[in-house]
Design a protein around this motif. Structure first.
Motif, PDB file in Angstrom:
ATOM      1  N   ARG A 197       0.526  -1.157   0.239  1.00  0.00           N
ATOM      2  CA  ARG A 197      -0.011  -0.432  -0.294  1.00  0.00           C
ATOM      3  C   ARG A 197       1.027   1.035   0.091  1.00  0.00           C
ATOM      4  O   ARG A 197       2.335   1.166   0.975  1.00  0.00           O
ATOM      5  CB  ARG A 197      -0.820   0.039   1.086  1.00  0.00           C
ATOM      6  N   VAL A 198       0.424   2.143  -0.614  1.00  0.00           N
ATOM      7  CA  VAL A 198       1.159   3.481  -0.942  1.00  0.00           C
ATOM      8  C   VAL A 198       1.137   4.434  -0.018  1.00  0.00           C
ATOM      9  O   VAL A 198      -0.557   5.284   0.292  1.00  0.00           O
ATOM     10  CB  VAL A 198       0.685   4.390  -2.235  1.00  0.00           C
ATOM     11  N   TRP A 199       1.400   4.858   1.547  1.00  0.00           N
ATOM     12  CA  TRP A 199       0.620   5.814   2.429  1.00  0.00           C
ATOM     13  C   TRP A 199       1.009   7.273   1.809  1.00  0.00           C
ATOM     14  O   TRP A 199       0.611   8.163   2.543  1.00  0.00           O
ATOM     15  CB  TRP A 199       1.516   5.594   3.491  1.00  0.00           C
ATOM     16  N   SER A 200       2.161   6.920   0.983  1.00  0.00           N
ATOM     17  CA  SER A 200       2.931   8.958   1.469  1.00  0.00           C
ATOM     18  C   SER A 200       3.115   9.001  -0.391  1.00  0.00           C
ATOM     19  O   SER A 200       4.225   8.428  -0.389  1.00  0.00           O
ATOM     20  CB  SER A 200       3.696   9.373   2.278  1.00  0.00           C
ATOM     21  N   VAL A 201       2.755  10.198  -0.625  1.00  0.00           N
ATOM     22  CA  VAL A 201       3.719  10.664  -2.074  1.00  0.00           C
ATOM     23  C   VAL A 201       4.030  12.292  -1.994  1.00  0.00           C
ATOM     24  O   VAL A 201       3.987  12.966  -1.167  1.00  0.00           O
ATOM     25  CB  VAL A 201       3.022  10.413  -3.358  1.00  0.00           C
ATOM     26  N   ALA A 202       5.386  12.665  -2.401  1.00  0.00           N
ATOM     27  CA  ALA A 202       5.824  14.495  -2.115  1.00  0.00           C
ATOM     28  C   ALA A 202       6.978  14.278  -4.195  1.00  0.00           C
ATOM     29  O   ALA A 202       7.308  13.451  -4.326  1.00  0.00           O
ATOM     30  CB  ALA A 202       7.043  14.020  -1.653  1.00  0.00           C
ATOM     31  N   LEU A 203       5.786  14.903  -4.857  1.00  0.00           N
ATOM     32  CA  LEU A 203       6.586  15.824  -5.706  1.00  0.00           C
ATOM     33  C   LEU A 203       7.551  16.923  -6.003  1.00  0.00           C
ATOM     34  O   LEU A 203       7.339  17.645  -5.587  1.00  0.00           O
ATOM     35  CB  LEU A 203       5.563  16.783  -7.029  1.00  0.00           C
TER      36      LEU A 203
ATOM     37  N   GLY B 163       6.472   1.643   8.043  1.00  0.00           N
ATOM     38  CA  GLY B 163       6.345   2.484   6.812  1.00  0.00           C
ATOM     39  C   GLY B 163       6.221   3.438   7.055  1.00  0.00           C
ATOM     40  O   GLY B 163       6.419   4.141   7.477  1.00  0.00           O
ATOM     41  N   VAL B 164       6.614   4.272   5.909  1.00  0.00           N
ATOM     42  CA  VAL B 164       6.719   5.531   5.586  1.00  0.00           C
ATOM     43  C   VAL B 164       4.909   6.636   5.774  1.00  0.00           C
ATOM     44  O   VAL B 164       4.343   6.538   4.166  1.00  0.00           O
ATOM     45  CB  VAL B 164       7.408   6.214   4.545  1.00  0.00           C
ATOM     46  N   LEU B 165       5.058   7.115   6.171  1.00  0.00           N
ATOM     47  CA  LEU B 165       4.010   8.072   6.660  1.00  0.00           C
ATOM     48  C   LEU B 165       3.610   9.794   5.726  1.00  0.00           C
ATOM     49  O   LEU B 165       2.255   9.921   5.240  1.00  0.00           O
ATOM     50  CB  LEU B 165       2.591   7.890   7.994  1.00  0.00           C
ATOM     51  N   ASP B 166       5.090  10.200   5.791  1.00  0.00           N
ATOM     52  CA  ASP B 166       4.992  11.556   5.619  1.00  0.00           C
ATOM     53  C   ASP B 166       5.666  12.249   5.245  1.00  0.00           C
ATOM     54  O   ASP B 166       7.087  10.916   5.319  1.00  0.00           O
ATOM     55  CB  ASP B 166       4.873  12.571   6.696  1.00  0.00           C
ATOM     56  N   ILE B 167       6.500  12.651   3.694  1.00  0.00           N
ATOM     57  CA  ILE B 167       7.281  12.678   2.647  1.00  0.00           C
ATOM     58  C   ILE B 167       7.163  14.619   2.392  1.00  0.00           C
ATOM     59  O   ILE B 167       6.298  14.949   2.115  1.00  0.00           O
ATOM     60  CB  ILE B 167       7.853  11.814   1.356  1.00  0.00           C
ATOM     61  N   LEU B 168       8.804  15.312   2.797  1.00  0.00           N
ATOM     62  CA  LEU B 168       8.499  16.816   3.066  1.00  0.00           C
ATOM     63  C   LEU B 168       9.386  17.158   2.189  1.00  0.00           C
ATOM     64  O   LEU B 168      10.441  17.141   2.485  1.00  0.00           O
ATOM     65  CB  LEU B 168       8.113  17.258   3.934  1.00  0.00           C
ATOM     66  N   PHE B 169       9.936  17.504   0.999  1.00  0.00           N
ATOM     67  CA  PHE B 169      10.833  17.678   0.078  1.00  0.00           C
ATOM     68  C   PHE B 169      10.930  19.863   0.788  1.00  0.00           C
ATOM     69  O   PHE B 169      10.294  20.340   1.078  1.00  0.00           O
ATOM     70  CB  PHE B 169      10.302  18.600  -1.364  1.00  0.00           C
ATOM     71  N   GLU B 170      11.986  20.001   1.463  1.00  0.00           N
ATOM     72  CA  GLU B 170      12.905  21.518   1.718  1.00  0.00           C
ATOM     73  C   GLU B 170      13.375  21.814   0.481  1.00  0.00           C
ATOM     74  O   GLU B 170      13.442  23.043   1.378  1.00  0.00           O
ATOM     75  CB  GLU B 170      14.224  20.978   3.094  1.00  0.00           C
TER      76      GLU B 170
ATOM     77  N   PRO C 165      15.207  21.351  -4.053  1.00  0.00           N
ATOM     78  CA  PRO C 165      15.002  19.902  -4.766  1.00  0.00           C
ATOM     79  C   PRO C 165      15.796  18.668  -4.691  1.00  0.00           C
ATOM     80  O   PRO C 165      15.819  17.604  -5.408  1.00  0.00           O
ATOM     81  CB  PRO C 165      15.264  20.436  -6.322  1.00  0.00           C
ATOM     82  N   PHE C 166      16.949  18.421  -3.785  1.00  0.00           N
ATOM     83  CA  PHE C 166      17.747  17.348  -3.358  1.00  0.00           C
ATOM     84  C   PHE C 166      17.246  17.530  -1.620  1.00  0.00           C
ATOM     85  O   PHE C 166      18.504  15.904  -1.377  1.00  0.00           O
ATOM     86  CB  PHE C 166      19.217  18.423  -3.678  1.00  0.00           C
ATOM     87  N   GLN C 167      16.358  17.963  -1.251  1.00  0.00           N
ATOM     88  CA  GLN C 167      16.909  17.362   0.514  1.00  0.00           C
ATOM     89  C   GLN C 167      15.383  17.197   0.958  1.00  0.00           C
ATOM     90  O   GLN C 167      14.279  17.832   0.229  1.00  0.00           O
ATOM     91  CB  GLN C 167      17.180  18.521   1.363  1.00  0.00           C
ATOM     92  N   LEU C 168      15.195  16.398   1.486  1.00  0.00           N
ATOM     93  CA  LEU C 168      13.656  15.694   1.868  1.00  0.00           C
ATOM     94  C   LEU C 168      13.743  14.819   3.617  1.00  0.00           C
ATOM     95  O   LEU C 168      15.123  14.141   4.249  1.00  0.00           O
ATOM     96  CB  LEU C 168      12.999  14.774   1.071  1.00  0.00           C
ATOM     97  N   LEU C 169      12.420  15.557   4.315  1.00  0.00           N
ATOM     98  CA  LEU C 169      12.334  14.710   5.006  1.00  0.00           C
ATOM     99  C   LEU C 169      11.414  13.872   5.132  1.00  0.00           C
ATOM    100  O   LEU C 169      10.334  13.496   4.612  1.00  0.00           O
ATOM    101  CB  LEU C 169      11.591  15.932   6.560  1.00  0.00           C
ATOM    102  N   THR C 170      11.394  12.484   6.189  1.00  0.00           N
ATOM    103  CA  THR C 170      10.412  11.210   6.083  1.00  0.00           C
ATOM    104  C   THR C 170      10.350  11.577   7.093  1.00  0.00           C
ATOM    105  O   THR C 170      11.238  11.359   8.411  1.00  0.00           O
ATOM    106  CB  THR C 170      10.694  10.256   5.352  1.00  0.00           C
ATOM    107  N   CYS C 171       8.860  10.398   7.587  1.00  0.00           N
ATOM    108  CA  CYS C 171       8.888  10.263   9.005  1.00  0.00           C
ATOM    109  C   CYS C 171       7.640   8.812   8.668  1.00  0.00           C
ATOM    110  O   CYS C 171       6.702   8.632   7.839  1.00  0.00           O
ATOM    111  CB  CYS C 171       8.144  10.791  10.371  1.00  0.00           C
ATOM    112  N   GLY C 172       7.328   8.054  10.057  1.00  0.00           N
ATOM    113  CA  GLY C 172       6.847   6.745  10.014  1.00  0.00           C
ATOM    114  C   GLY C 172       6.757   6.008  11.078  1.00  0.00           C
ATOM    115  O   GLY C 172       6.967   6.984  12.043  1.00  0.00           O
ATOM    116  N   TYR C 173       6.236   4.642  11.263  1.00  0.00           N
ATOM    117  CA  TYR C 173       5.779   3.734  11.591  1.00  0.00           C
ATOM    118  C   TYR C 173       7.003   3.354  12.448  1.00  0.00           C
ATOM    119  O   TYR C 173       7.096   2.431  13.719  1.00  0.00           O
ATOM    120  CB  TYR C 173       5.313   2.485  11.351  1.00  0.00           C
ATOM    121  N   ASP C 174       8.826   3.170  11.920  1.00  0.00           N
ATOM    122  CA  ASP C 174       9.665   2.942  12.829  1.00  0.00           C
ATOM    123  C   ASP C 174      10.302   4.036  13.680  1.00  0.00           C
ATOM    124  O   ASP C 174      11.587   4.256  14.262  1.00  0.00           O
ATOM    125  CB  ASP C 174      10.661   2.403  11.644  1.00  0.00           C
ATOM    126  N   THR C 175       9.179   5.147  13.527  1.00  0.00           N
ATOM    127  CA  THR C 175       9.512   5.996  15.102  1.00  0.00           C
ATOM    128  C   THR C 175      11.092   7.430  14.833  1.00  0.00           C
ATOM    129  O   THR C 175      11.259   7.962  15.914  1.00  0.00           O
ATOM    130  CB  THR C 175       9.551   5.663  16.847  1.00  0.00           C
TER     131      THR C 175
END
Length: 388
Positions: free
Chosen positions: A218-224, A267-274, A276-286
């Motif tokens: 299942r796909v929980w998060s996407v970021a363009l 699983g990864v629940l949120d993705i956020l680009f800061e 074009p080359f840096q992004l933040l992620t978070c999810g079930y693994d705390t």
């Protein structure tokens, strides 16, 4: 020679060595010094080192209409956790709300509807009645994003609705066979992810997806990406243990996966680009993780662990030094300074016997908004007192 007799460029260089308290004292010496000290140029270097002043890492000013001196003052409250809490909205049925903030309008999804509430210019309080309402889904709204001209929503009915900001539905995109958990959109491109284990690429010019990508989970998060050349998917990490993958928008081919040590179910629940080359992620693994796409994709460059081992549902960033995270238990919001490994501030928002996750966070220069299962919480950091 008096300080005020120095050339302005020399005086400016001298003031760069002063902190906020010293600049405040200096501004009380005379009217001419106060006028000079109050200039944004004097505070910009200091503001870039503070939390949530609107000065991003690349120097962009997000809130140019607010004096930097005032933003630096408020930044001290973010750092020390000094705020006033309130509940602008409450509802009886437990929901999974989502938020978007567009200057002076806060949008919140509640069941099948999205409502936009104007914020009072001075008090920043939500007005009692919504100024905008968007509808059309046969089930709950799971996610929605804003552009200058459109509001794009994804629902549990498997549909994506492209609303004109005037309020009418201009496009209904059908293709997913189950609920659409996530989506992102920029410049007419839409990326969606679903419980049906597919990610899809859409455009405003067609009712059919331009590409459909089959996933193992299942796909929980996407970021363009801000460049529009690639996008990232975050999956449940049950069948495939590489939940973070980067895809080419034009070819819909996998460019690489991020990380190599995810455990089953991380699983990864949120993705956020800061950027074009840096992004933040978070999810079930705390963990909150920062990835730099210019470096090896196998390892993140920094990570911050939720100390109570709670799932992290959402993240927000000021684009510079601060991260806010929302966890799965008791409505806990944490503020992190990227330059430190430990949590900077913690706020427990849920006082109910049954705890609620923080489903979504949004930041302004002075406020943090958090959506929980039965209420919208507001934290106002403009306070002058030294206690929260």
């Amino acid at each position: 020679m008096l300080l005020t007799q120095l050339p302005e460029d020399v005086l400016y260089q001298v003031l760069l060595y002063l902190d906020a308290k010293d600049l405040g004292r200096l501004s009380q010496v005379s009217k001419s010094l106060r006028d000079f000290v109050n200039r944004d140029a004097v505070w910009k270097k200091l503001a870039k080192e503070c939390l949530n002043t609107g000065i991003t890492r690349n120097g962009t000013d997000i809130y140019p209409e607010i004096p930097l001196k005032e933003r630096v003052r408020i930044a001290q409250n973010w750092f020390h956790g000094v705020c006033k809490r309130s509940l602008p909205l409450k509802w009886k049925t437990k929901l999974l709300p989502w938020l978007q903030l567009d200057v002076d309008v806060l949008y919140i999804s509640q069941a099948a509807h999205i409502r936009g509430y104007h914020l009072d210019r001075d008090s920043k309080k939500l007005r009692r009645s919504p100024s905008e309402i968007y509808s059309g889904h046969q089930g709950d709204v799971c996610r929605f994003v804003l552009s200058d001209s459109h509001l794009i929503s994804a629902g549990s009915d498997g549909n994506i609705l492209v609303h004109s900001r005037r309020g009418d539905v201009s496009l209904r995109l059908s293709g997913h066979s189950q609920e659409v958990n996530c989506l992102d959109s920029k410049d007419g491109i839409i990326i969606s992810g679903s419980r049906d284990r597919t990610a899809r690429v859409w455009t405003f010019s067609s009712y059919s997806p331009r590409a459909t990508i089959a996933m193992s989970d299942r796909v929980w998060s996407v970021a363009l990406s801000p460049t529009l050349s690639s996008f990232v998917t975050g999956t449940a990490c049950c069948e495939n243990f590489f939940p973070l993958r980067i895809w080419d928008v034009e070819r819909s081919s996998c460019l690489c996966h991020l990380g190599s040590d995810f455990r089953r179910g991380a699983g990864v629940l949120d993705i956020l680009f800061e950027s074009p080359f840096q992004l933040l992620t978070c999810g079930y693994d705390t963990f909150v993780r920062l990835w730099d796409l210019r470096l090896s994709p196998q390892r993140c460059v920094m990570e911050w662990e939720e100390p109570h081992d709670s799932t992290l549902y959402c993240i927000q960033t000021d684009g510079n030094n601060m991260i806010a995270s929302g966890s799965s238990l008791y409505g806990v919001v944490r503020l992190w300074d990227k330059r430190q490994t430990k949590c900077l501030q913690v706020f427990q928002l849920s006082r109910d016997a049954v705890s609620s996750p923080v489903y979504c966070l949004r930041l302004s220069s002075s406020h943090l908004y958090a959506a929980l299962a039965s209420a919208l919480h507001s934290l106002d950091f403009r306070q002058n007192s030294t206690s929260s």
